[in-house]
Every structure is written in C-alpha cells, then in structure tokens.
Design an enzyme around this catalytic site. Structure first.
Site, PDB file in Angstrom:
ATOM      1  N   ASN A 187     -24.342 -50.223  -0.382  1.00 44.69           N
ATOM      2  CA  ASN A 187     -23.656 -49.000  -0.762  1.00 44.69           C
ATOM      3  C   ASN A 187     -23.555 -49.514  -2.745  1.00 44.69           C
ATOM      4  O   ASN A 187     -22.356 -50.172  -3.078  1.00 44.69           O
ATOM      5  CB  ASN A 187     -23.328 -47.830  -0.411  1.00 44.69           C
ATOM      6  CG  ASN A 187     -22.994 -46.422  -1.672  1.00 44.69           C
ATOM      7  OD1 ASN A 187     -23.317 -47.063  -2.711  1.00 44.69           O
ATOM      8  ND2 ASN A 187     -22.221 -45.732  -1.559  1.00 44.69           N
TER       9      ASN A 187
ATOM     10  N   LYS B 212     -23.351 -48.437  -5.094  1.00 44.97           N
ATOM     11  CA  LYS B 212     -22.967 -47.349  -6.419  1.00 44.97           C
ATOM     12  C   LYS B 212     -23.932 -47.021  -7.716  1.00 44.97           C
ATOM     13  O   LYS B 212     -24.716 -47.776  -7.442  1.00 44.97           O
ATOM     14  CB  LYS B 212     -21.865 -47.485  -6.634  1.00 44.97           C
ATOM     15  CG  LYS B 212     -20.827 -47.433  -5.066  1.00 44.97           C
ATOM     16  CD  LYS B 212     -19.111 -46.817  -5.362  1.00 44.97           C
ATOM     17  CE  LYS B 212     -18.941 -46.883  -3.181  1.00 44.97           C
ATOM     18  NZ  LYS B 212     -17.603 -46.726  -3.774  1.00 44.97           N
TER      19      LYS B 212
ATOM     20  N   HIS C  43     -21.024 -37.672   0.022  1.00 43.80           N
ATOM     21  CA  HIS C  43     -20.113 -39.098  -0.432  1.00 43.80           C
ATOM     22  C   HIS C  43     -19.005 -38.591  -1.562  1.00 43.80           C
ATOM     23  O   HIS C  43     -19.380 -37.981  -1.843  1.00 43.80           O
ATOM     24  CB  HIS C  43     -20.783 -40.308  -1.116  1.00 43.80           C
ATOM     25  CG  HIS C  43     -20.307 -41.646  -1.394  1.00 43.80           C
ATOM     26  ND1 HIS C  43     -18.851 -41.753  -2.277  1.00 43.80           N
ATOM     27  CD2 HIS C  43     -19.828 -42.713  -1.275  1.00 43.80           C
ATOM     28  CE1 HIS C  43     -18.632 -42.796  -1.657  1.00 43.80           C
ATOM     29  NE2 HIS C  43     -18.789 -43.137  -1.291  1.00 43.80           N
TER      30      HIS C  43
ATOM     31  N   GLU D 197     -17.251 -39.921  -3.726  1.00 45.57           N
ATOM     32  CA  GLU D 197     -17.408 -40.264  -5.150  1.00 45.57           C
ATOM     33  C   GLU D 197     -18.429 -38.785  -5.855  1.00 45.57           C
ATOM     34  O   GLU D 197     -18.672 -37.955  -6.741  1.00 45.57           O
ATOM     35  CB  GLU D 197     -18.241 -41.220  -5.463  1.00 45.57           C
ATOM     36  CG  GLU D 197     -17.327 -41.982  -5.562  1.00 45.57           C
ATOM     37  CD  GLU D 197     -17.588 -43.953  -5.323  1.00 45.57           C
ATOM     38  OE1 GLU D 197     -19.116 -43.543  -5.571  1.00 45.57           O
ATOM     39  OE2 GLU D 197     -17.067 -44.561  -4.815  1.00 45.57           O
TER      40      GLU D 197
ATOM     41  N   GLU E 102     -15.219 -42.459   5.961  1.00 43.93           N
ATOM     42  CA  GLU E 102     -14.245 -42.934   4.484  1.00 43.93           C
ATOM     43  C   GLU E 102     -13.640 -42.089   3.885  1.00 43.93           C
ATOM     44  O   GLU E 102     -13.675 -41.254   3.517  1.00 43.93           O
ATOM     45  CB  GLU E 102     -15.710 -42.959   3.296  1.00 43.93           C
ATOM     46  CG  GLU E 102     -16.704 -43.446   4.245  1.00 43.93           C
ATOM     47  CD  GLU E 102     -17.671 -44.639   2.640  1.00 43.93           C
ATOM     48  OE1 GLU E 102     -18.155 -45.826   2.849  1.00 43.93           O
ATOM     49  OE2 GLU E 102     -17.749 -43.437   1.402  1.00 43.93           O
TER      50      GLU E 102
ATOM     51  N   GLY F 156     -12.432 -48.125  -3.221  1.00 35.74           N
ATOM     52  CA  GLY F 156     -12.264 -48.779  -4.041  1.00 35.74           C
ATOM     53  C   GLY F 156     -10.942 -48.982  -4.094  1.00 35.74           C
ATOM     54  O   GLY F 156     -10.705 -49.796  -5.460  1.00 35.74           O
TER      55      GLY F 156
ATOM     56  N   SER G 186     -13.046 -49.991   1.491  1.00 39.00           N
ATOM     57  CA  SER G 186     -12.926 -51.947   1.155  1.00 39.00           C
ATOM     58  C   SER G 186     -12.435 -52.060   2.757  1.00 39.00           C
ATOM     59  O   SER G 186     -12.422 -53.117   2.496  1.00 39.00           O
ATOM     60  CB  SER G 186     -11.574 -51.242   0.629  1.00 39.00           C
ATOM     61  OG  SER G 186     -10.549 -50.574   0.201  1.00 39.00           O
TER      62      SER G 186
HETATM   63  P1  13P Z   1     -15.772 -50.120  -1.533  1.00 34.46           P
HETATM   64  O1  13P Z   1     -16.026 -50.859   0.279  1.00 34.46           O
HETATM   65  O2  13P Z   1     -15.886 -49.911  -2.854  1.00 34.46           O
HETATM   66  O3  13P Z   1     -14.152 -49.309  -0.754  1.00 34.46           O
HETATM   67  O4  13P Z   1     -16.365 -48.594  -0.977  1.00 34.46           O
HETATM   68  C1  13P Z   1     -16.801 -47.623   0.429  1.00 34.46           C
HETATM   69  C2  13P Z   1     -17.718 -46.953  -0.432  1.00 34.46           C
HETATM   70  O5  13P Z   1     -17.700 -45.735  -0.723  1.00 34.46           O
HETATM   71  C3  13P Z   1     -19.250 -47.106   0.339  1.00 34.46           C
HETATM   72  O6  13P Z   1     -19.640 -45.905   0.147  1.00 34.46           O
END
Ligand code: 13P
Length: 245
Positions: free
Chosen positions: A8, A10, A93, A95, A162, A168, A203
């Site tokens: 992903n 983003k 997600h 976010e 997640e 992140g 992560s």
């Molecule tokens: P990270 O791997 O950067 O922590 O992000 C995970 C994520 O949100 C994948 O959708």
C-alpha cells in the site's frame, strides 16, 4: 491458500519512481505460493497496469466511492477501478477511518459497491492503543467485522488486521499479540460463514516479516513504508515464500 503480500503506497509515488520500482522487481518476482499485489495512488493505476500484469503482480486501489457514476467531484467509482485493471480495493483503512472520518456504514456501502463490479475488497480492521490497553480489542474487531453480516459469503474478500498503533510507527505487534488476535478474527469470520485470508499490517519490514508471517492464522502482509522500495518489498515477499514452503 497462497499468501498475499500487498504493498500500500498510500499518498506516495510519481510516474518515474513507479516505473523504476517495477523495473527493479526483476523478471519473475512472485515466488510459488505467494501472490504479490500493489496499491499505488489512483494516478498510477493505468500507467502500472501492463507492467505489473506482465510480472504477474495484481493491481489494487486504496479507496473507492460507492456511487457508480455522476456528480461526485473528485471521486472514483468501482467500475473505474475495474476499467483501470484493478483486482483489489483497500477498504476501511485506519487512515480513512480516522483522518477522513469513514464510518462502518460507509465502508459497508463501499464493500457492496465493490463486489457489484467484481472487485476483491481488502477490508482493514484494527484497534487504537487505548482500546487495546482497555481490553477492548476484540469488541472493536467484532464491530468492524459486523458489516459482513448478511452479505454473500461466496464473494471474494481479504481481511487485513492493522492495529492502528502499529501503522507507520515502527512498533510492530508481538507475535503473541498477532497470533491471539488473528485467532479471534478467524473465529469471528467463521461465525459469519466467511473463509478468507487474513493479512497482518503495521510496520512490517524485512527484519520482522518472517516471524510475523509465520504466526498461525496470518496469510500474508499489507505493507506500507517498506513497500516503497523494490528491494525491501522483495525481501518481505521472499520471507513469505520461505514461510509458505
Ligand atoms: P506501515 O507498513 O508503513 O506501518 O503501514 C501499514 C499500512 O497501513 C498498510 O496499509
């Protein structure tokens, strides 16, 4: 069941970078027993379509709107994603839930709209740190998964666990937490008559991928930051292949 390693991106990635990334993946990047997928930003879907499909890598989007077409400035419909060559779409997600304010009701509507055109949703679920500390993790997951209630269990679906506090942040969930939580998610999915892959995300990196992917009930990874570079993404794919062998 083939493990899925999905990247992903983003809100990252320009055309030149994306083309270089794909070139660096090499000729035949997906090992046996592992499926690879990439979710770049909308602007890169069409340009990446051919290059990824030539390498056996599935294409996905990070979001979709639920209406089929019309006066919804700035939105992308499920059919547009199919038209761009997408197989997957990420829904729910954290976010989008927490920055954009998407509710479970909206996510359910998107789920149905995605299925209607043959997309496979990757439905993200996960708790905040406060919720985990208060012992509410399973309650949160149960509520987020409840949007599957009454839907056709034959439709394609992948779940991604997640934990919000692991996204992140570099704070990966422990293998014990991942094992325990995935067991609960599978139990809840069984109750909902769903038999689908459950990915872990948060992560994931080349150093921790193998131990996370080896946890019972983990059938792949949804990778953010570490999917932006071809070498680290491929190291995670190789870890998945090792565990699947
Ligand atoms: P990270 O791997 O950067 O922590 O992000 C995970 C994520 O949100 C994948 O959708």
């Amino acid at each position: 069941m083939r493990r899925l390693v999905a990247g992903n991106w983003k809100m990252n990635g320009l055309l030149d970078e994306a083309m270089q990334f794909v070139a660096e993946l090499g000729e035949n990047p997906a090992p046996e027993h592992v499926e690879m997928a990439l979710m770049p930003p909308f602007t890169l879907l069409h340009p990446l379509r051919e290059a990824l499909s030539a390498k056996g890598i599935a294409l996905g989007a990070q979001n979709v709107y639920f209406e089929p077409k019309g006066a919804f400035t700035g939105s992308i419909s499920p059919l547009m994603l199919r038209d761009a060559g997408c197989h997957y779409v990420i829904l729910g997600h954290s976010e989008r839930r927490h920055i954009i304010g998407e509710t479970d009701d909206v996510i359910r509507t998107k789920l149905l709209a995605s299925w209607a055109v043959g997309l496979e949703p990757i439905l993200c679920v996960g708790e905040h740190l406060k919720e985990r500390e208060a012992g509410k993790t399973n309650d949160v997951l149960k509520r987020q998964l409840a949007i599957l209630e009454g839907t056709d269990s034959g439709l394609p679906l992948t779940i991604a666990y997640e934990p919000v506090w692991a996204i992140g942040t570099g704070h990966t969930a422990t293998t014990a937490q991942v094992t325990e939580t995935h067991a609960y998610i599978h139990e809840e999915l069984n109750r909902l008559h769903r038999h689908c892959r459950v990915l872990y995300g948060g992560s994931v990196n080349p150093a921790n991928a193998e131990s996370l992917l080896a946890c019972p009930g983990v059938e792949g990874a949804l990778v953010g930051g570490a999917s932006l570079k071809a070498d680290s993404f491929m190291e995670i794919v190789q870890a998945a292949a090792k565990v699947a062998a």
